[in-house]
Design a protein around this motif. Structure first.
Motif, PDB file in Angstrom:
ATOM      1  N   SER A 175       0.371 -14.732 -13.109  1.00 54.90           N
ATOM      2  CA  SER A 175      -0.521 -13.716 -13.645  1.00 54.90           C
ATOM      3  C   SER A 175      -1.833 -14.385 -14.010  1.00 54.90           C
ATOM      4  O   SER A 175      -1.916 -15.606 -14.104  1.00 54.90           O
ATOM      5  CB  SER A 175       0.106 -13.032 -14.873  1.00 54.90           C
ATOM      6  N   SER A 207      -6.699 -10.752 -14.839  1.00 51.22           N
ATOM      7  CA  SER A 207      -6.770  -9.412 -14.245  1.00 51.22           C
ATOM      8  C   SER A 207      -5.441  -8.653 -14.360  1.00 51.22           C
ATOM      9  O   SER A 207      -5.388  -7.463 -14.097  1.00 51.22           O
ATOM     10  CB  SER A 207      -7.188  -9.511 -12.770  1.00 51.22           C
ATOM     11  N   THR A 208      -4.380  -9.342 -14.756  1.00 53.60           N
ATOM     12  CA  THR A 208      -3.082  -8.700 -14.939  1.00 53.60           C
ATOM     13  C   THR A 208      -3.091  -7.946 -16.262  1.00 53.60           C
ATOM     14  O   THR A 208      -3.468  -8.502 -17.287  1.00 53.60           O
ATOM     15  CB  THR A 208      -1.949  -9.753 -14.956  1.00 53.60           C
ATOM     16  N   ASN A 247       0.796  -1.233   0.000  1.00 48.63           N
ATOM     17  CA  ASN A 247       0.000   0.000   0.000  1.00 48.63           C
ATOM     18  C   ASN A 247       0.829   1.284   0.000  1.00 48.63           C
ATOM     19  O   ASN A 247       0.282   2.362   0.176  1.00 48.63           O
ATOM     20  CB  ASN A 247      -0.975   0.035   1.178  1.00 48.63           C
ATOM     21  N   ARG A 260       0.867  -8.249  -6.201  1.00 41.91           N
ATOM     22  CA  ARG A 260      -0.568  -8.371  -6.471  1.00 41.91           C
ATOM     23  C   ARG A 260      -1.247  -7.010  -6.391  1.00 41.91           C
ATOM     24  O   ARG A 260      -1.052  -6.263  -5.431  1.00 41.91           O
ATOM     25  CB  ARG A 260      -1.237  -9.314  -5.468  1.00 41.91           C
ATOM     26  N   ASN A 261      -2.013  -6.713  -7.435  1.00 38.97           N
ATOM     27  CA  ASN A 261      -2.784  -5.464  -7.504  1.00 38.97           C
ATOM     28  C   ASN A 261      -1.927  -4.208  -7.412  1.00 38.97           C
ATOM     29  O   ASN A 261      -2.418  -3.142  -7.050  1.00 38.97           O
ATOM     30  CB  ASN A 261      -3.879  -5.445  -6.430  1.00 38.97           C
ATOM     31  N   ASN A 284       0.233  -1.011  -8.840  1.00 41.01           N
ATOM     32  CA  ASN A 284       0.141  -0.090  -9.965  1.00 41.01           C
ATOM     33  C   ASN A 284       1.552   0.128 -10.498  1.00 41.01           C
ATOM     34  O   ASN A 284       2.365   0.808  -9.869  1.00 41.01           O
ATOM     35  CB  ASN A 284      -0.469   1.236  -9.509  1.00 41.01           C
ATOM     36  N   SER A 294       2.178  -5.541  -2.554  1.00 38.17           N
ATOM     37  CA  SER A 294       0.787  -5.616  -2.992  1.00 38.17           C
ATOM     38  C   SER A 294       0.101  -4.266  -2.783  1.00 38.17           C
ATOM     39  O   SER A 294       0.305  -3.597  -1.775  1.00 38.17           O
ATOM     40  CB  SER A 294       0.038  -6.726  -2.249  1.00 38.17           C
ATOM     41  N   LYS A 295      -0.652  -3.855  -3.783  1.00 43.11           N
ATOM     42  CA  LYS A 295      -1.385  -2.590  -3.797  1.00 43.11           C
ATOM     43  C   LYS A 295      -0.472  -1.367  -3.688  1.00 43.11           C
ATOM     44  O   LYS A 295      -0.920  -0.284  -3.357  1.00 43.11           O
ATOM     45  CB  LYS A 295      -2.456  -2.564  -2.710  1.00 43.11           C
ATOM     46  N   GLY A 309      -3.437  -9.293 -10.877  1.00 40.48           N
ATOM     47  CA  GLY A 309      -4.136  -8.024 -10.664  1.00 40.48           C
ATOM     48  C   GLY A 309      -3.274  -6.792 -10.856  1.00 40.48           C
ATOM     49  O   GLY A 309      -3.760  -5.671 -10.714  1.00 40.48           O
ATOM     50  N   ALA A 310      -1.995  -6.963 -11.182  1.00 40.80           N
ATOM     51  CA  ALA A 310      -1.102  -5.817 -11.364  1.00 40.80           C
ATOM     52  C   ALA A 310      -1.385  -5.122 -12.692  1.00 40.80           C
ATOM     53  O   ALA A 310      -1.763  -5.751 -13.672  1.00 40.80           O
ATOM     54  CB  ALA A 310       0.358  -6.268 -11.313  1.00 40.80           C
ATOM     55  N   ASP A 311      -1.193  -3.811 -12.710  1.00 38.14           N
ATOM     56  CA  ASP A 311      -1.375  -3.017 -13.926  1.00 38.14           C
ATOM     57  C   ASP A 311      -0.014  -2.553 -14.409  1.00 38.14           C
ATOM     58  O   ASP A 311       0.615  -1.700 -13.795  1.00 38.14           O
ATOM     59  CB  ASP A 311      -2.274  -1.816 -13.641  1.00 38.14           C
TER      60      ASP A 311
END
Length: 107
Positions: free
Chosen positions: A94, A97-98, A16, A55-56, A58, A35-36, A76-78
């Motif tokens: 992955s 959602s990746t 985060n 995970r997730n 940016n 993550s996040k 979930g990563a962008d």
């Protein structure tokens, strides 16, 4: 923005965190929990992210050229717009959602 070139974050918990535009090239982030985490536009060139939990995360427009992401969790990563030239993405986790950069394929 943070300048953390060559920093050692081995197994660190940075979940985060806002690391937008951070300069963390040649850093050790092996098994780090990211993550996040917002790493958009970050300079992560040549860093060790083996087994990192992304995970997730940016990673939009992040520079990951030459980085080792072997066995990293990218679910979930962008990574849209990320630079991945010379990066090791072997055995990454992955799913649908990746988001990888346009035209990029793990195969």
């Amino acid at each position: 923005y943070a300048k953390l070139t060559g920093a050692n974050f081995n197994q660190a918990n940075l979940a985060n965190a806002n690391m937008t535009e951070a300069k963390i090239d040649r850093a050790i982030l092996r098994q780090a929990i990211l993550s996040k985490t917002d790493l958009s536009k970050a300079d992560i060139r040549g860093s060790d992210l083996e087994h990192a939990d992304l995970r997730n995360a940016n990673l939009r427009e992040a520079d990951l050229r030459g980085s080792d992401l072997q066995n990293a969790n990218l679910i979930g990563a962008d990574l849209s717009g990320a630079k991945l030239d010379g990066a090791n993405l072997s055995d990454v986790k992955s799913d649908e959602s990746t988001i990888f950069p346009e035209g990029y394929s793990l195969n």
